[in-house]
Write a protein that holds these residues in place. Structure first.
Motif, PDB file in Angstrom:
ATOM      1  N   ASP A  53       0.764  -1.175   0.016  1.00 51.41           N
ATOM      2  CA  ASP A  53       0.002  -0.047   0.043  1.00 51.41           C
ATOM      3  C   ASP A  53       0.830   1.154  -0.098  1.00 51.41           C
ATOM      4  O   ASP A  53       2.161   1.322   0.239  1.00 51.41           O
ATOM      5  CB  ASP A  53      -0.936   0.084   1.222  1.00 51.41           C
ATOM      6  N   VAL A  54       0.436   2.484  -0.441  1.00 51.72           N
ATOM      7  CA  VAL A  54       1.089   3.626  -0.233  1.00 51.72           C
ATOM      8  C   VAL A  54       0.304   4.675   0.739  1.00 51.72           C
ATOM      9  O   VAL A  54      -0.947   4.790   0.708  1.00 51.72           O
ATOM     10  CB  VAL A  54       1.269   4.247  -1.755  1.00 51.72           C
ATOM     11  N   PRO A  55       1.141   5.655   1.031  1.00 47.63           N
ATOM     12  CA  PRO A  55       0.392   6.555   2.184  1.00 47.63           C
ATOM     13  C   PRO A  55      -0.901   7.720   1.417  1.00 47.63           C
ATOM     14  O   PRO A  55      -1.380   7.965   2.115  1.00 47.63           O
ATOM     15  CB  PRO A  55       1.555   7.166   2.787  1.00 47.63           C
ATOM     16  N   VAL A  56      -0.333   8.026   0.112  1.00 45.52           N
ATOM     17  CA  VAL A  56      -0.982   9.195  -0.363  1.00 45.52           C
ATOM     18  C   VAL A  56      -1.183   8.899  -1.982  1.00 45.52           C
ATOM     19  O   VAL A  56      -0.114   8.327  -2.724  1.00 45.52           O
ATOM     20  CB  VAL A  56      -0.439  10.408  -0.296  1.00 45.52           C
ATOM     21  N   THR A  57      -1.989   9.159  -2.620  1.00 50.42           N
ATOM     22  CA  THR A  57      -2.267   9.322  -3.870  1.00 50.42           C
ATOM     23  C   THR A  57      -2.958  10.597  -4.320  1.00 50.42           C
ATOM     24  O   THR A  57      -3.908  11.229  -3.499  1.00 50.42           O
ATOM     25  CB  THR A  57      -3.314   8.046  -4.533  1.00 50.42           C
ATOM     26  N   TYR A  58      -2.480  11.253  -5.210  1.00 47.97           N
ATOM     27  CA  TYR A  58      -2.832  12.583  -5.726  1.00 47.97           C
ATOM     28  C   TYR A  58      -2.360  12.799  -7.154  1.00 47.97           C
ATOM     29  O   TYR A  58      -1.284  12.904  -7.534  1.00 47.97           O
ATOM     30  CB  TYR A  58      -2.043  13.471  -4.833  1.00 47.97           C
ATOM     31  N   ALA A  59      -3.644  13.156  -7.715  1.00 46.36           N
ATOM     32  CA  ALA A  59      -3.179  13.324  -9.363  1.00 46.36           C
ATOM     33  C   ALA A  59      -2.984  14.658  -9.912  1.00 46.36           C
ATOM     34  O   ALA A  59      -3.803  15.693  -9.150  1.00 46.36           O
ATOM     35  CB  ALA A  59      -4.713  12.754 -10.084  1.00 46.36           C
ATOM     36  N   ASP A  60      -2.146  14.988 -10.570  1.00 48.00           N
ATOM     37  CA  ASP A  60      -1.774  16.187 -11.370  1.00 48.00           C
ATOM     38  C   ASP A  60      -2.534  15.860 -12.603  1.00 48.00           C
ATOM     39  O   ASP A  60      -2.147  15.214 -13.328  1.00 48.00           O
ATOM     40  CB  ASP A  60      -0.267  16.430 -11.474  1.00 48.00           C
ATOM     41  N   THR A  61      -3.719  16.833 -12.691  1.00 49.13           N
ATOM     42  CA  THR A  61      -4.314  16.586 -14.133  1.00 49.13           C
ATOM     43  C   THR A  61      -4.357  17.821 -14.996  1.00 49.13           C
ATOM     44  O   THR A  61      -5.055  17.817 -15.827  1.00 49.13           O
ATOM     45  CB  THR A  61      -6.076  16.261 -13.574  1.00 49.13           C
ATOM     46  N   THR A  62      -3.098  18.505 -15.051  1.00 44.14           N
ATOM     47  CA  THR A  62      -2.754  19.528 -15.947  1.00 44.14           C
ATOM     48  C   THR A  62      -2.932  19.271 -17.132  1.00 44.14           C
ATOM     49  O   THR A  62      -3.544  20.004 -17.984  1.00 44.14           O
ATOM     50  CB  THR A  62      -1.518  20.186 -15.472  1.00 44.14           C
ATOM     51  N   ALA A  63      -2.330  18.423 -17.610  1.00 44.02           N
ATOM     52  CA  ALA A  63      -2.231  17.895 -18.957  1.00 44.02           C
ATOM     53  C   ALA A  63      -3.971  17.503 -19.232  1.00 44.02           C
ATOM     54  O   ALA A  63      -4.107  17.710 -20.609  1.00 44.02           O
ATOM     55  CB  ALA A  63      -1.517  16.644 -19.194  1.00 44.02           C
ATOM     56  N   LEU A  64      -4.656  16.819 -18.572  1.00 47.66           N
ATOM     57  CA  LEU A  64      -5.932  16.356 -19.036  1.00 47.66           C
ATOM     58  C   LEU A  64      -6.770  17.670 -19.224  1.00 47.66           C
ATOM     59  O   LEU A  64      -7.569  17.695 -20.293  1.00 47.66           O
ATOM     60  CB  LEU A  64      -6.675  15.643 -18.051  1.00 47.66           C
ATOM     61  N   GLU A  65      -6.621  18.737 -18.406  1.00 46.28           N
ATOM     62  CA  GLU A  65      -7.361  19.790 -18.401  1.00 46.28           C
ATOM     63  C   GLU A  65      -7.024  20.656 -19.737  1.00 46.28           C
ATOM     64  O   GLU A  65      -7.704  21.094 -20.511  1.00 46.28           O
ATOM     65  CB  GLU A  65      -7.107  20.674 -17.287  1.00 46.28           C
ATOM     66  N   ARG A  66      -5.536  20.664 -20.031  1.00 45.56           N
ATOM     67  CA  ARG A  66      -4.960  21.494 -21.127  1.00 45.56           C
ATOM     68  C   ARG A  66      -5.497  21.001 -22.518  1.00 45.56           C
ATOM     69  O   ARG A  66      -5.818  21.582 -23.282  1.00 45.56           O
ATOM     70  CB  ARG A  66      -3.591  21.367 -20.997  1.00 45.56           C
ATOM     71  N   ASN A  67      -5.429  19.519 -22.534  1.00 46.29           N
ATOM     72  CA  ASN A  67      -5.603  18.926 -23.962  1.00 46.29           C
ATOM     73  C   ASN A  67      -7.174  18.485 -23.953  1.00 46.29           C
ATOM     74  O   ASN A  67      -7.496  18.096 -25.374  1.00 46.29           O
ATOM     75  CB  ASN A  67      -4.864  17.399 -23.905  1.00 46.29           C
ATOM     76  N   PHE A  68      -7.805  18.528 -23.166  1.00 41.95           N
ATOM     77  CA  PHE A  68      -9.252  18.024 -23.315  1.00 41.95           C
ATOM     78  C   PHE A  68     -10.367  18.926 -22.799  1.00 41.95           C
ATOM     79  O   PHE A  68     -11.744  18.915 -22.855  1.00 41.95           O
ATOM     80  CB  PHE A  68      -9.287  16.826 -22.698  1.00 41.95           C
ATOM     81  N   GLY A  69      -9.792  20.060 -21.936  1.00 45.08           N
ATOM     82  CA  GLY A  69     -10.696  20.831 -21.154  1.00 45.08           C
ATOM     83  C   GLY A  69     -11.691  20.350 -20.235  1.00 45.08           C
ATOM     84  O   GLY A  69     -12.888  20.678 -20.115  1.00 45.08           O
TER      85      GLY A  69
END
Length: 363
Positions: free
Chosen positions: A323-339
């Motif tokens: 297991d891992v202590p944290v998951t946290y997504a950087d979605t900058t590329a998703l927002e930039r390329n697909f709005g």
């Protein structure tokens, strides 16, 4: 914003893992929103978790498909690790878009039953890649876009947050994570060698109605109903980027329509038409806060009585292996390329889950 270079209307689309949580919701969305589409779904419908939930999802798809005279839906029960079956589906159906969501999921189960992960996630995905490769044989147009599921698990114990697709992910802490990173590497190689436009999606802790019972929110509910204790790992100090299933599906649909462009480099050879994106809510929730919201929504939906003593049934325990202590997504590329950016808040999503749970299990 990327160009929408793949028109889904009237196309043949193959969805693997179609009886699964994300797969069934994707098929449902495509049937509902496209005027005309031909979808083939494949799933082994194994007993990793309650088969009745998978059967319920498939029933919902059958009901929806019957309301659309210009679209078709066909389900094949089978394993993507069966090379002959996959080749026959591609030969007969000739999919223009392939969405590979079939996989053996779960971090902890990969410690118990590693064989299942090699079969589904490595051999199965290899069969999909080979079928995509040969879809171009004899001058055929072939597959326009392969979209496949990766996972936030590939980030392992990376200290830098939020997790970016630019980060190095060479240190998996579970076999499950290792197979998902392998999928990305295999897809890159096939994109380079055979010019297959491919996009990998790293999903972050997907939840919602008719989800997977091995996920925390579902497992907690099952135990609380029985009056059993729930274990909260890392003494409640874990954070998860919970992403509602409708947001995941919306993200997949956006991505399906924009395949990485084919182009050659200075050496005249293909530059891999390849991309990887995070799909997450970008808002990590502490597990203790998550449990509080879950219990409030279970009471509201009358799944649990108003006087339920939650403190009596909570147990704080150490971190689990893999297991891992944290998951946290950087979605900058998703927002930039697909709005597009996932936006469903945790309470809204858990409320919908609690209401479904009450109805499905007749609580």
């Amino acid at each position: 914003m990327l160009d929408k270079n793949v028109n889904l209307e009237g196309k043949n689309i193959l969805v693997t893992g179609a009886a699964g949580f994300i797969g069934s919701n994707l098929v449902l969305e495509l049937l509902k929103t496209l005027k005309s589409v031909n979808i083939v779904g494949i799933d082994s419908v194994n007993d990793y978790y309650d088969v009745k939930i998978k059967e319920w999802r498939l029933e919902e798809l059958e009901k929806e498909a019957k309301t659309h005279k210009d679209s078709t839906w066909k389900f094949v029960k089978g394993n993507i690790a069966d090379r002959g079956l996959i080749d026959s589906i591609f030969a007969k159906f000739k999919p223009a878009v392939v969405v590979n969501l079939a996989a053996q999921a779960g971090v902890r189960y990969s410690i118990i039953n590693p064989d299942a992960y090699i079969e589904a996630n490595i051999i199965g995905f290899y069969n999909i890649l080979e079928a995509c490769r040969h879809s171009y044989d004899n001058g055929e147009k072939g597959v326009e876009h392969l979209v496949y599921a990766s996972s936030s698990s590939v980030y392992g114990t990376n200290k830098k947050v939020p997790y970016s697709t630019d980060d190095k992910v060479d240190n998996p802490v579970s076999l499950y994570a290792a197979t998902k990173k392998s999928n990305e590497l295999m897809a890159h190689a096939y994109s380079k060698l055979y010019n297959i436009p491919s996009t990998g999606l790293r999903f972050f802790t997907v939840y919602g109605p008719a989800g997977r019972p091995d996920m925390a929110y579902f497992g907690f509910t099952n135990k609380l109903i029985k009056g059993e204790n729930i274990q909260i790992f890392n003494y409640g100090n874990c954070k998860r980027d919970f992403t509602y299933v409708d947001d995941i599906v919306e993200g997949i649909k956006h991505v399906m329509q924009s395949a990485p462009a084919r182009k050659n480099g200075e050496d005249g050879l293909p530059i891999p038409p390849y991309a990887v994106y995070n799909i997450g809510n970008s808002n990590p929730e502490n597990l203790l806060d998550f449990v509080t919201i879950l219990q409030e929504e279970l009471v509201r939906a009358e799944v649990l009585p108003r006087d339920y003593d939650f403190e009596l049934h909570k147990k704080l325990v150490p971190m689990q292996q893999g297991d891992v202590p944290v998951t946290y997504a950087d979605t900058t590329a998703l927002e930039r390329n697909f709005g597009f950016k996932p936006s469903t808040d945790l309470r809204t999503g858990l409320r919908k889950f609690a209401e479904w749970y009450k109805e499905f299990y007749k609580v």
